[in-house]
Each structure stands twice: as C-alpha cells, then as structure tokens.
Design a protein around this motif. Structure first.
Motif, PDB file in Angstrom:
ATOM      1  N   LYS A 190       5.908  -1.457  -0.823  1.00 32.35           N
ATOM      2  CA  LYS A 190       6.569  -1.271  -2.120  1.00 32.35           C
ATOM      3  C   LYS A 190       7.744  -0.295  -1.959  1.00 32.35           C
ATOM      4  CE  LYS A 190       5.487   0.673  -6.725  1.00 32.35           C
ATOM      5  NZ  LYS A 190       4.389   1.308  -7.509  1.00 32.35           N
ATOM      6  N   GLY A 229      -2.247  -5.730  -6.969  1.00 28.25           N
ATOM      7  CA  GLY A 229      -0.853  -5.909  -6.551  1.00 28.25           C
ATOM      8  C   GLY A 229       0.065  -4.793  -7.023  1.00 28.25           C
ATOM      9  N   GLU A 230      -0.236  -4.244  -8.174  1.00 32.26           N
ATOM     10  CA  GLU A 230       0.550  -3.109  -8.690  1.00 32.26           C
ATOM     11  C   GLU A 230      -0.397  -2.262  -9.528  1.00 32.26           C
ATOM     12  OE1 GLU A 230       3.992  -2.108  -8.176  1.00 32.26           O
ATOM     13  OE2 GLU A 230       2.894  -0.425  -9.034  1.00 32.26           O
ATOM     14  N   MET A 243       3.499 -11.430  -8.154  1.00 33.90           N
ATOM     15  CA  MET A 243       4.407 -10.584  -7.376  1.00 33.90           C
ATOM     16  C   MET A 243       5.639 -11.401  -7.021  1.00 33.90           C
ATOM     17  SD  MET A 243       2.736  -7.702  -7.296  1.00 33.90           S
ATOM     18  CE  MET A 243       3.886  -6.783  -6.287  1.00 33.90           C
ATOM     19  N   CYS A 255       6.041  -6.524  -9.435  1.00 35.39           N
ATOM     20  CA  CYS A 255       5.070  -7.219 -10.282  1.00 35.39           C
ATOM     21  C   CYS A 255       5.781  -7.773 -11.513  1.00 35.39           C
ATOM     22  CB  CYS A 255       3.955  -6.248 -10.697  1.00 35.39           C
ATOM     23  SG  CYS A 255       2.785  -6.962 -11.859  1.00 35.39           S
ATOM     24  N   THR A 284      -2.639  -4.677  -0.149  1.00 35.79           N
ATOM     25  CA  THR A 284      -2.995  -5.956  -0.791  1.00 35.79           C
ATOM     26  C   THR A 284      -2.855  -7.075   0.233  1.00 35.79           C
ATOM     27  OG1 THR A 284      -0.837  -6.899  -1.409  1.00 35.79           O
ATOM     28  CG2 THR A 284      -1.727  -5.148  -2.832  1.00 35.79           C
ATOM     29  N   LYS A 300       4.321 -14.887  -5.430  1.00 36.75           N
ATOM     30  CA  LYS A 300       2.891 -14.871  -5.107  1.00 36.75           C
ATOM     31  C   LYS A 300       2.116 -14.626  -6.395  1.00 36.75           C
ATOM     32  CE  LYS A 300       3.269 -15.277  -0.592  1.00 36.75           C
ATOM     33  NZ  LYS A 300       2.551 -16.325   0.185  1.00 36.75           N
ATOM     34  N   CYS A 338      -1.204 -10.945   0.118  1.00 40.31           N
ATOM     35  CA  CYS A 338      -0.430 -11.853  -0.734  1.00 40.31           C
ATOM     36  C   CYS A 338      -0.397 -13.241  -0.101  1.00 40.31           C
ATOM     37  CB  CYS A 338       0.989 -11.319  -0.911  1.00 40.31           C
ATOM     38  SG  CYS A 338       1.072  -9.700  -1.697  1.00 40.31           S
ATOM     39  N   ILE A 342      -2.528 -11.757  -7.155  1.00 38.39           N
ATOM     40  CA  ILE A 342      -2.577 -10.670  -6.183  1.00 38.39           C
ATOM     41  C   ILE A 342      -3.380  -9.502  -6.761  1.00 38.39           C
ATOM     42  CG2 ILE A 342      -1.236  -9.172  -4.671  1.00 38.39           C
ATOM     43  CD1 ILE A 342      -1.004 -12.341  -4.288  1.00 38.39           C
ATOM     44  N   CYS A 355      -1.975  -9.684 -10.208  1.00 44.65           N
ATOM     45  CA  CYS A 355      -0.529  -9.647 -10.430  1.00 44.65           C
ATOM     46  C   CYS A 355       0.204 -10.891  -9.952  1.00 44.65           C
ATOM     47  CB  CYS A 355       0.069  -8.450  -9.695  1.00 44.65           C
ATOM     48  SG  CYS A 355      -0.668  -6.886 -10.219  1.00 44.65           S
ATOM     49  N   HIS A 393       1.934  -4.361   1.084  1.00 45.16           N
ATOM     50  CA  HIS A 393       1.575  -5.766   0.904  1.00 45.16           C
ATOM     51  C   HIS A 393       1.616  -6.496   2.236  1.00 45.16           C
ATOM     52  CE1 HIS A 393       2.039  -5.219  -3.457  1.00 45.16           C
ATOM     53  NE2 HIS A 393       3.148  -4.558  -3.172  1.00 45.16           N
TER      54      HIS A 393
END
Lengths: 595, 595
Positions: free
Chosen positions: A235, A202-203, A269, A252, A163, A196, A165, A199, A267, A212
């Motif tokens: 993560k 993001g998850e 984050m 998240c 991702t 953030k 961010c 995103i 997301c 990330h």
C-alpha cells in the motif's frame, strides 16, 4: 452475552497425551528444546487474551461492521484497533515465525492452537492477522532476499499486515482466466493494473502498511494457469530504511455487504499502475501462491474448529439452564417448573454432535499441524517426505470436512436455543452466518473434494492415501486383538476397507469417464473425512481406556464421546458411500435445457 | 436482482395430472363445480401478482426491515402497505374462505398453491396474510356465532389481520408452564395480563385492526396444558357496528433483531388488562389453538417449498451463465473463455437436489392440501376420516422434512454462486437466512419428529402409518410387475419395508425405555419423509413414462429428476435408519457434568 473459555484441558490432552509433542520435537532440531510447560504457558496466556479482549468485540463487531469512509479508507469496528495493538505488543504475530526476522520460532502446532482460540473468540478480527501470517509464509518461502529483508520483520512484528489478491469479477475458482496485467517498469518493478474482488482485510485501519500479494499476467504470458505471476504490492512503498513511503496505486473501491464476518473488510481493490515486484519466477505465480493458499486452507480448518467449539460451549450452558418439558422417563428436576432441556435425548444428540466434531477436529488439525512441522523441520528426510505427502492429502479434508461440520454444528447450537437462537441478541445466529463463508472461500468445498479425489488420490494411484491407510492398519493390527477396543477398532477397520474399495471402484470408472470423478468427489470427501475422524477417535478412546482408572472424569467423558461418534456420526458414511457409488449417469443424462 | 416466475406448468402437472383434482372435487359437494380452467386462471393471476408486486419488495424489505417507532407503533418496509392494499383489493385473502363470510370458497389445494407462490416471492410479507388466515380458520372452527359475525368478514376481506400469541419468555415448546392470566370481567369478557414474545406480525401498519388469539390461564385453571384457555384480543375493540373502536390494552413493546425474515415484525406484546373474549371452552384453549397451529405447520411447509423453488430458479440461471473452468471431459463451450458451470457434475448434483426436493414437495404438499379438503368437505364420512388420519400423520413431516430440505437447498443455491452467494447483492444469502426460521417456529423440527413418532405413529400402534403404507403397497402391487417401473418401484417397496421394520423395532424398545422414542425421532422422521417422497416420485415417474411419447420435454425432465432422486437422495436413508436404530444408550449414558 455469551461466553468463551479456552478448552485448555482438551488442547493439552491432544498435544501431550495424543500427540506427545514433547517427544516428537526431539526429532526436529530447531524445536528440540521446546517443553510442555512452555507450550502450556503460551496457550494459557493466549486463552486469556482471547476471552478477555477479543471475545467481547465479537458481537459488537458484527453489529457495527466495517465502514467504507470514501476515498479508499475503511474503518474497522470500535475496539478492533486497540485489540490489534495489544496483540502486537504481546508479540503474538511472531509466535510461529522465523527468529531470523524477529519471530519466536514456535512450531506450527502451537500457532494453530493459538488460531483455534482466536477464531473461537472472533473470526472476523482474526482474519486480519491470519492473512498477514499467510503473506509472511509466502514471502518467507518465495521472496527475494531483499523482499525478505524489507517485509518479513514488519509482518512478523505485526506492524504491517498482508492480503492475498486472487479473485476478479469474472473468475474465482478459475484463476487461469484472470486479466490483471503487469507491465515491466525500467527500474525492475512492474506496473500492475486490474480489479480484484473479495479481498479479505484488503483495507483497514489496524496497521501502518498493507502488503498485497497479487496475481497478474506479464505481457508475454502464455494463456491459462501457466501464465500467472505473483507480485508483492505494498500500500505504501517502503523507503530504503524500510519505513512506509509513497502511496502506491492500489486502492479500495468499496466493501461488500455480506451474510457474515461483517467485521472483516471484504474489499474491491483497484490497481491502477500500482508498483509491484515479482515474487518467485515469472509465470509460476500460482505455485508460489499455493504456499499461502494451503496455509489459508488450514486456517479455514482452524476457523471452523474455533466456531464449533465456541458455539458448543454456549449451547451447552443454555441446555443446562433452560427449563422446558419433562423428560419422557419422568421428571429429573421435580423441584423446578420443568426439566433442563439437556435431559431430552435429541438435545443430547445435537450437543454430542458438536462435542464429537469439535474434539475430533482438534485432534486431526493439531496432528496435521505437527505433520507440517515435520515436513519443514524434521532431521530425517524420509520423515519430511512422508509428512509432506500426508499434509498434501489431508489439507482438502481439513478445509472441507471441518467447515461442513462447523456449519452443521453452529446450526445445532442455534437449534438448542430454539427461537432465541434466531434472535441476534444471543449471538448464536452470528456463528451460523460466520461459519457459512468457510465452506466457500479458499476454494469451495466441492473444489476441495475434486482436489482430494482427482489430484491427491487418483493422480498418484492412491499412494498418498495408502500412507494414511498404513497408519490405520498399523493401529488396527496393534489394537484389534484387545477385547476392550473391539467397539472402536472394528468400525475403523470397516470404514478403512470401504474407503479402499470405493477408491478403486471410482478409479476404474474414471478411466472410462472423467465426470465420474466430479460426480463422486463430494460424498467421497465426507467418507474419507469420517475415516480420518474414526482413526483419531479410536486413538483417543485407547488413551481414555488406559487412563480411566485414574478417576479423572475427563477420560470418562472422552470415552462416552467416542462411543457416540461411532454410534451416531460415522453411520453417515452408509449414505455417502452409496451416493459416491451412484455415479455420474443420473447427473449427466439430463440435458441442460431440461433443468 | 434475481427473478421469480411462478412454475405454472409444474403446478398444473401436480394438480391435474398427478392429483386429478377436477375429478376429486366431484366427491366434495361444495367444490363439485370447480373446473381446471378456473384453477389455472387463478394461479396465473396470482403468479403475476407475486412476480410483479411482491418479489421486487423482497430484497428491499430485508435490507430495510421493520422499524419500531416507539409507543407501540411498528412501520413495515417501503412498499409493503401498498402491496397489501393491492392484495386486499384483488380479493386474495378471501380465496380459501367460507362464502358465508364473504369468502370465495376455493379448496385448500388452490389456496396452498397461492401460498407457495406468495412465499417464493416474499416470505416475510406473506407472514402477514398467512397468520391472518390461520386466525380466520381458528375462529371459523371455534368462535362463538357472535365472534364469527364480528371478526370473520373483516379477516376474510383482509382489512383486519390476525396473530397467534403463544410463546412467553420462559416457555416456547412447553406451553404448559405459561403464566399470562385472564381474570373474568363482569361483562363476560376477561382482563388479560402478561407478556408474549416472538409474535409474528404482532404489530404493523398494514391493516386497520389486528386480532390476537391469546393463550392464557383462568384463575381456577388446573396446572399444565389442561389449564390453558384461548381468547380473542383485538387491538381495537370492535363497536356494535363492527368497526374498530376503543384501543385495547395489548401493545407492542419492541421488535426483535433477527437472522432473517427482517421484514416481518417479531414483536414483544405486553398485555395489561387487555380485554379478551373466550374462544371455545375454558381450559381447552390448546385444542382450539391446534387448528391454527396445524394450519401454521402446513404454512411452514409452503414457505419452505416457496423458498426452495425461488432459490432453485435463481441458481439455475447463474449456473447457465457463469463461466468457470472446463468440463473434465473436454470443453463444452470452446468459443468461450470457460464452460458454464452447469457442465460440472457437482453443480448438477446440487441443482438437481433442489429440483427434486422442490417438485417432490409440491406433489406432497398439494396432495396433503387435497386431503384437508376431503377431511372438511367430502360427502363420504369414511373418506373424511381416512383423510383426517393422513393429514394428522403427515403434518409433522410436511413441516419438518420440507423445512430441513429448504435449508439444505437454499444453501446449495448459495453455493452455486460461490463467493457471490455470500454477498447480499445477489439475494441468495437472504434465502438461507429466511429458510432457517422454518426449522424452528411452529414447533421445532425435533418437536415435529416427536409428534410423528410418539403421538402419530406409536400411540395408535401404527394404525395411521399403515393407512399411508396401504397407498404405497397398492401402488407397488399395481406397478411392480411392469418392467419399466422396476427402477422406481423396487426402491419404494424397499424403503416401505424398512420403515415398517424400523417402526416395530423402535416400538418394542420404547416399551422398555421412553427415551428410545426421543433418541430415534429425528432420523425416523427423515426416513419416513423419504418414504413419502419415494411414493410421489414413483407416481410422477409413472405419469412421465405414460406421456413421454408425446415428445413434451417436460416429461423427459420429470423422469430424469425421478431417477436422480432415487440414485442420489433416497440413499440418505441408509444413514438415518442406522442412526435411528443406534438407540438411546450413547446419548443417555454420559452424565450431565461430563458434557
């Protein structure tokens, strides 16, 4: 409901007949052996995957959306995980990646063609691998050897995803004011804390780890954009063996409910002393992130082309089947209760608008991808430099012009369906909702316009623009003397002249008042976008003229579409040039309180 | 989230300063006593109801949507029933209705102003009373005395609501092919059988009865549009005493899931030997229904104005609050982390676009409503005829131009919010989704364009258009000599000349080929729309110039907005005129198989 078939014939036309990629790659040592057959096989295989696996999940994914299950866990819609598994097993994530890390090493133009099809089939799903590829490119360009050793093989294989961010609640466009903090740990890593938002991907539950790339400030960072650093924040922190280890402090907090791309998780984050490692130099994170942002901007172009194409395909089928009213010139299907609506001139106008914008976008974006390949891989430094300048100039146009057009075109497609277009069942309104985000994310289209006019054109006194202008004038000189090309070359030369004049005029005004740049930027970008499309449509018309004697109706169609483009779409510039010339006064003279 | 305050100052400006309604009603015997104070009080009260009762239900209604509970039962979102109850108790349904049936007898221009506010606050909710008012107008014009006695008092009181049932699965635009059948019963009623779709407000829980106006064919009906009859089909058949009696055979089979207006039920209505009574003459149902369709088209104009206004209000607040980047001409709020985004020229451009389109639409639509009042109520037959012609000419423009602009403007409002605009929380994306239907229903905007160019302009050799042209040339002659008006009158005169020339040109071409009408219609309507807006903006500028010495900043704002309109929005016509002139060839030469 609905359908999608990869437009292989037109994709091959662009790659082989317009761009001659087989000849072009001879100048790029690492791609020199690539042949047309291999490319075509790849496209055909990818097309099948898109039609058979991804497309059937598009509408169901939109309806179901992503689910936040609490405690940082996000579930993607039914079927997404299995489709991603198939994608990974077939090796698609590796297509455009470096063989040193397990990639297949194909050029960007092939990868971009893949992304056109993925996005036609399912934009929300495609954002998961799409952002991963961006993270791959960023770490490939700026990661330490150790970071590359750990992360790149996993990203190339697709077992980990990525991702970017950037955005925070109080800042999107204005990254200079971001607040997320990175404190050095004794082991050389950093403890990152902040929030953030927005995103994408993001998850989710598609991959065993999520990498990330996070913008944050070091303790001693100067204010503004010169104090932003880039960090890789996994993560799960990779073990020495390179497998997912300890859970990191990035989680998240929730996902957004939004207008479209429901099946992609957007997301919030939260980083709470998350462990991160510096990518590139301290305080130069924005420069490193720009690799990813530029990739993402080209990615938005491919999303926009993808949606334009699939919406066109569906509205075309409907226009041929739906019976409503008689042609004004007398019945065309007298045996039926009414004529198919494709007989009506205005239905044709909105179908041809979609067709001309889709095919123009395909020519422009594949050509741009080939410039990226030249920039990265050509044997001749002068060619690399030239290509880099063209890519820098054209990236904001690719992002903004194509996404504006995609929104217009998905709306046209919806309008072909009338009331049925507004109903979820037919799937057309989803395309409109999905297309809408493309005008916003990765820098709004107004930001792209400022980037084009301010940074790419005026800042170097038009040098990059003249490089594109040279392509146009070369073509005009070569073709302008041929009677059969007059109808294409004359308007191309004309819009070329007008862009040159307009640019100088704005440049002069901007020296007095910088607000003149902001006032002109949006209509300026649309004007230059049409110059670019005019150039590609004229070139495509040249090929179609050369080959129409073959009797292949493809060329007849291409020629008719070129004529439509010049007759009905290019005239938009009559308005945009006036709007750009109208200047800042009428915008700035009204006091804030009087709005 | 969000806000709405009725724009009373601007509404009063249009009614009293631009239109001088207090003077105008003197020529309409039944409205002659109406004074400005009464009007203002009504608007103020209505504004309160809209802001306090309806607006808070807009977002929750979108999220919850309507629910089909099975067996023909539809539940509206939480709070809708209570709000409707308040609306009825306050007497709002009666505002523009005939005192003979319990109405308050106010002119259409007051009722239209009410509808602007209702739609700003909650378009989906407003469609329930909106369609009822259309049914009232249709029965008031075409019902038998007995039908009027039974239905009108209930519709005026709002205790019963109404619908229009036109569309069927195979026909929307093309009503000539509709299949619903009406068989005569011995008691003089008809047994009606068929399926209607897309019936807005077709079933709900707001009122004790629902009165459907249904198009169907009599057994001996000629084919096509000359064989369609109109019937009144109540959900509950009224008893002699006029109360809801026996349940009729018209039942909601399901509701649609759609892009927007979630809180309005869009119903499939199944008629199984439903009892109906003929309205108007046999086989002349379309003519009778046109009363309702024209009312509905003006209604779409008011929906579009309403959404434009409320989206503008919200994006303006955000643009003043959101801090992002510095002005290109140096910091404007140096004490803050960044400048409010309203300092940026392009943000101003999209805010002013909304402002100019909202205020232009208000002037045009209130003026049009006043023409309807003249048509219905003026003491002088020549005035009535003149007004009727202007209304006929301008109705398609009011529907299509305002709804196109509303979609553009709600999208601009969303863009002001950036990524936050795409998130449901802020409410902006709902305005885009709601605005989108306005371009489709009550005749798509392409159908409106054909109605304008084919039926209203070319069919009478431009006679109606010349009536509007006379207003323009009279104004140009009176004001063109005044130096301070040059900047407004010159472009107005110019677009007037261009419309005249373009109309003649298309008319000539159409004599050779009717497809030229269809090819030109959409850009033609946008061109004439700008002529209309130029006229009203020039008139408003005149008033603002006269009154600016008063020091009231309202006039300064009006003048600046007029200047913006002529500088930045009117230039769209440079493109639309070219597109209209480009003709049918590039649309029609491509064979269907080559799309």
């Amino acid at each position: 409901m609905g359908q999608y078939a990869a437009p292989l014939r037109d994709m091959q036309f662009v790659l082989h007949e317009l761009l001659n990629v087989e000849a072009e790659v001879k100048g790029m040592p690492k791609h020199a052996d690539l042949d047309a057959d291999t490319i075509n096989q790849v496209l055909e295989e990818a097309g099948k995957f898109c039609s058979e696996v991804l497309f059937p999940l598009n509408q169901s994914g939109d309806r179901e959306g992503c689910t936040y299950e609490g405690d940082g866990v996000v579930r993607t819609p039914k079927g997404f995980k299995e489709a991603y598994q198939q994608y990974v097993e077939a090796g698609w994530p590796a297509l455009g990646c470096d063989p040193e890390y397990g990639g297949q090493g194909l050029p960007a133009f092939v990868n971009n063609a893949l992304y056109e099809m993925l996005n036609s089939a399912n934009q929300a799903w495609t954002m998961y691998p799409g952002l991963s590829h961006g993270a791959y490119e960023c770490l490939h360009a700026h990661g330490t050897p150790e970071q590359q050793r750990i992360y790149l093989p996993k990203l190339v294989a697709g077992v980990w995803t990525g991702t970017m961010c950037l955005t925070e609640p109080h800042c999107g466009t204005d990254l200079g004011i971001l607040r997320t903090k990175a404190e050095p740990n004794v082991d050389g890593s950093f403890a990152i804390t902040g929030t953030k938002i927005f995103i994408s991907s993001g998850e989710h539950d598609l991959s065993e780890n999520i990498i990330h790339l996070v913008l944050a400030r070091l303790p001693d960072a100067p204010p503004g954009t010169k104090g932003i650093s880039l960090f890789v924040v996994p993560k799960f922190i990779p073990t020495e063996a390179g497998e997912p280890g300890e859970r990191n402090g990035i989680k998240c907090g929730s996902i957004e409910h939004k207008m479209g791309i429901h099946a992609n998780s957007t997301c919030v984050m939260n980083l709470d002393n998350a462990k991160g490692w510096l990518v590139g130099e301290p305080n130069r994170g924005l420069q490193a992130m720009f690799v990813m942002m530029n990739a993402a901007r080209l990615g938005v172009g491919m999303q926009s082309l993808g949606l334009t194409e699939v919406a066109y395909q569906n509205s075309l089928v409907y226009a041929k089947e739906r019976l409503q009213m008689r042609s004004l010139t007398g019945p065309k299907a007298p045996e039926k209760a009414a004529d198919p609506i494709i007989v009506h001139p205005d239905v044709r106008r909105i179908l041809l608008t979609q067709k001309a914008y889709a095919e123009g976008a395909r020519a422009f974006s594949y050509w741009s991808a080939m410039q990226i390949d030249k920039e990265l891989s050509h044997g001749d430094e002068a060619v690399r430099k030239e290509a880099a300048d063209l890519v820098a100039l054209l990236t904001p146009i690719l992002k903004a012009f194509l996404s504006d057009n995609a929104f217009e075109c998905t709306n046209h497609a919806m309008q072909v369906f009338g009331g049925h277009g507004f109903i979820a069942e037919w799937g057309m309104e989803q395309y409109v909702r999905d297309a809408r985000i493309n005008m916003i994310y990765e820098g709004t289209n107004a930001v792209q316009s400022l980037d084009l006019l301010g940074r790419k054109v005026l800042a170097d006194m038009g040098a990059k623009l003249r490089k594109f202008g040279k392509l146009v004038t070369d073509f005009v000189e070569a073709e302008g003397v041929k009677p059969e090309m007059q109808e294409f070359v004359n308007p191309l030369a004309d819009i070329g002249d007008k862009v040159q004049k307009l640019t100088m005029e704005i440049g002069m005004k901007a020296m007095q008042n910088q607000d003149e740049v902001g006032a002109a930027a949006v209509p300026y970008l649309r004007t230059v976008g049409h110059l670019v499309f005019s150039y590609f449509w004229a070139r495509m018309a040249r090929i179609a003229l050369d080959k129409q004697a073959s009797g292949d109706p493809f060329y007849k169609s291409k020629l008719a579409t070129a004529r439509f483009y010049f007759a009905k779409l290019l005239p938009e510039t009559a308005a945009t040039i006036r709007q750009a010339r109208a200047g800042a006064k009428s915008l700035m003279e009204i006091e804030e309180a009087l709005f």
